[in-house]
Design an enzyme around this catalytic site. Structure first.
Site, short mmCIF file in Angstrom:
data_model
loop_
_atom_site.label_atom_id
_atom_site.label_comp_id
_atom_site.label_asym_id
_atom_site.label_seq_id
_atom_site.Cartn_x
_atom_site.Cartn_y
_atom_site.Cartn_z
N CYS A 9 0.99 -1.18 0.25
CA CYS A 9 -0.32 -0.07 0.00
C CYS A 9 0.83 0.93 -0.09
O CYS A 9 2.01 0.91 0.41
CB CYS A 9 -0.83 0.07 1.30
SG CYS A 9 -0.22 0.31 2.34
N SER A 10 0.50 1.92 -0.43
CA SER A 10 1.27 3.45 -0.62
C SER A 10 1.28 4.35 0.58
O SER A 10 2.73 5.17 0.20
CB SER A 10 0.43 4.80 -1.34
OG SER A 10 0.18 3.97 -3.10
N SER A 11 0.95 3.87 1.84
CA SER A 11 1.41 5.03 2.67
C SER A 11 1.09 4.33 4.27
O SER A 11 0.31 3.68 3.81
CB SER A 11 -0.05 6.19 2.41
OG SER A 11 -0.77 5.91 2.88
#
Length: 187
Positions: A9-11
């Site tokens: 996931c990105s964050s």
């Protein structure tokens, strides 16, 4: 022959739980995960480890193609690296595998759609910011890390890892702040 799961996931505030659970149900062992942007391969150490150690006949499994990469070329480069090792890629949603040629075609199209979707998101974001600026409502994003504290700790002789740990952020954020401040002084 191993089924190796990869979740991303990105964050930092997003959860990997759903992806990891889905990969477990699919029988993946081991499962590697990371919280890092999929815009490029830079900083994706878990993916790099998988690609370094995957063996012939092994299968890399991801929940969605955009978890592997947001850029079509990047996804296809990963597929090529897997091919070179005699390994395969399986995407669960929708179910696509590189074991056959039709899977490769579908994967190419999925990569293109992910890339196009990312461009649409960025375009809508830019339009929203421009509209808010025109109304005088846009003030910019809030800074999550105190830049002055970073620079003060650096001046006291702390390294980026120690600063990141003390301030509860990533080393990359510390490096960006230090680089940004250095560029301001050179201008």
């Amino acid at each position: 022959m191993a089924r190796i799961g990869y979740a991303r996931c990105s964050s930092l505030d997003q959860s990997l739980d759903i992806q990891i659970e889905r990969l477990k149900v699919e029988g993946c062992q081991p499962i590697r995960s990371e919280k890092v942007s999929g815009a490029s391969r830079e900083g994706r150490t878990e993916l790099a480890a998988i690609l370094d150690f995957i063996r012939e006949g092994d299968e890399l499994v991801v929940v969605r193609a955009d978890r592997l990469g947001r850029d079509t070329r990047d996804v296809l480069n990963i597929v090529h690296e897997l091919d070179q090792r005699g390994a395969y890629l399986t995407v669960l949603d929708p179910h696509v595998s590189t074991r056959g040629e039709s899977g490769r075609i579908v994967l190419t199209v999925l990569g293109m759609v992910s890339q196009m979707e990312r461009r649409f998101i960025l375009e809508r974001q830019r339009e929203g910011i421009q509209a808010a600026k025109a109304k005088g409502l846009y003030k910019g994003g809030t800074r999550r890390v105190d830049r002055e504290k970073v620079m003060a700790m650096k001046a006291e002789g702390y390294g980026p890892a120690a600063i990141a740990k003390a301030l509860g952020c990533s080393r990359m954020q510390v490096y960006r702040i230090i680089d940004s401040e250095a560029q301001k002084q050179n201008i």
